[in-house]
Scaffold this active site. Structure first.
Site, PDB file in Angstrom:
ATOM      1  CE  LYS A  63     -14.945  -6.365   8.309  1.00  0.00           C
ATOM      2  NZ  LYS A  63     -15.448  -7.034   9.530  1.00  0.00           N
ATOM      3  CB  CYS A  81     -10.520   3.125  22.159  1.00  0.00           C
ATOM      4  SG  CYS A  81     -11.330   4.686  21.766  1.00  0.00           S
ATOM      5  CB  CYS A 128     -10.351   7.871  29.004  1.00  0.00           C
ATOM      6  SG  CYS A 128     -11.539   7.934  27.642  1.00  0.00           S
ATOM      7  CB  CYS A 156      -6.107   5.731  26.786  1.00  0.00           C
ATOM      8  SG  CYS A 156      -5.646   6.099  25.076  1.00  0.00           S
ATOM      9  CB  CYS A 211      -7.687  11.332  23.128  1.00  0.00           C
ATOM     10  SG  CYS A 211      -9.231  10.696  22.414  1.00  0.00           S
TER      11      CYS A 211
END
Length: 279
Positions: free
Chosen positions: A187, A257, A264, A267, A273
């Site tokens: 990463k 998230c 949620c 969102c 989702c």
């Protein structure tokens, strides 16, 4: 199938030519034609059908909604991420070194803590030479309380010595070389390529990108690690999105998230989702 992976300019040796002088055996010739046709995975030549390209359902719509939620650019990664931690007035090689150090400090550490540690280091004059001259105890006092700070002190000293000896004080310009440095993982290497070298060699996947990719089912099957997620995403995600996806999902993971108790209800992807109904 193996022929699909031949390097450009290299072709399989043909044995059929030796039979052209006599009467060819029809069944064997037919089998050979089929094997050549299979080699063209993209549907080029001999009428072969292209291989089906897998991609998650409605991912473009999900991505656009995440962009909308991230339009304010007010997550911690936006204000205190690694791209904000280096001295933009420093020489290029010093800027790149500072980017790499910020990435090394950021592992298992909140952006706010990384940013503060980098600011303290920069006040001391953050260069390869200054870090080499600094003893480990002093370096530890400066970077504390970043996560695993004792290990990071050792990694920073070792990596900085390698950069001085092998790269003239600069950082490597390939992922392969970057991950060979102590304390530098995939990463960090991909983000270093993005930020320090402005080069997209792959997708930088941290815990946020890993978690959200699995929740949205942007991977064919559940992945167990960020590195597995990187490989899975690179198989289908268009390359022009590779640089953007880390920034988008990290901020989205910091604000909406969340790892525990994701928001949620706030969102925009709640209705599309796959994970929203289970959380």
């Amino acid at each position: 199938v193996k022929a699909a992976f031949l390097k450009p300019g290299i072709s399989l040796p043909s044995r059929a030519g030796s039979q052209l002088q006599g009467t060819p055996v029809v069944p064997r010739q037919s089998r050979r034609r089929k094997s050549v046709a299979i080699a063209y995975e993209a549907g080029q030549g001999d009428g072969a059908e292209p291989r089906a390209h897998w991609e998650p359902p409605r991912w473009r719509e999900q991505l656009q909604r995440i962009r909308q939620m991230r339009s304010g650019r007010d997550a911690p990664v936006d204000e205190m991420g690694v791209h904000r931690c280096y001295d933009t007035s420093a020489p290029p090689e010093v800027m790149r070194y500072q980017v790499l150090l910020a990435l090394m400090l950021s592992s298992q550490t909140k952006d706010q803590v990384t940013s503060a540690a980098m600011l303290r280091l920069r006040r001391r004059g953050l260069t390869v030479d200054s870090v080499l001259q600094m003893d480990e105890e002093s370096l530890g006092q400066i970077i504390y309380p970043v996560g695993f700070w004792r290990n990071k002190v050792k990694y920073i000293k070792q990596t900085t010595a390698i950069l001085k000896q092998k790269y003239g004080g600069d950082i490597p310009s390939t992922v392969e070389e970057l991950v060979q440095l102590p304390g530098v993982g995939p990463k960090m290497a991909h983000l270093a390529m993005h930020i320090a070298w402005d080069s997209v060699a792959g997708i930088a996947v941290d815990t946020h990108v890993h978690r959200i990719s699995n929740r949205l089912q942007w991977v064919k099957k559940e992945t167990k690690s960020p590195e597995q997620t990187r490989v899975a995403l690179e198989e289908w995600l268009p390359r022009d999105l590779w640089k953007e996806i880390n920034w988008l999902l990290v901020g989205f993971g910091q604000q909406t998230c969340l790892p525990v108790n994701p928001r949620c209800s706030q969102c925009l992807n709640q209705d599309i989702c796959p994970a929203a109904k289970r959380l």
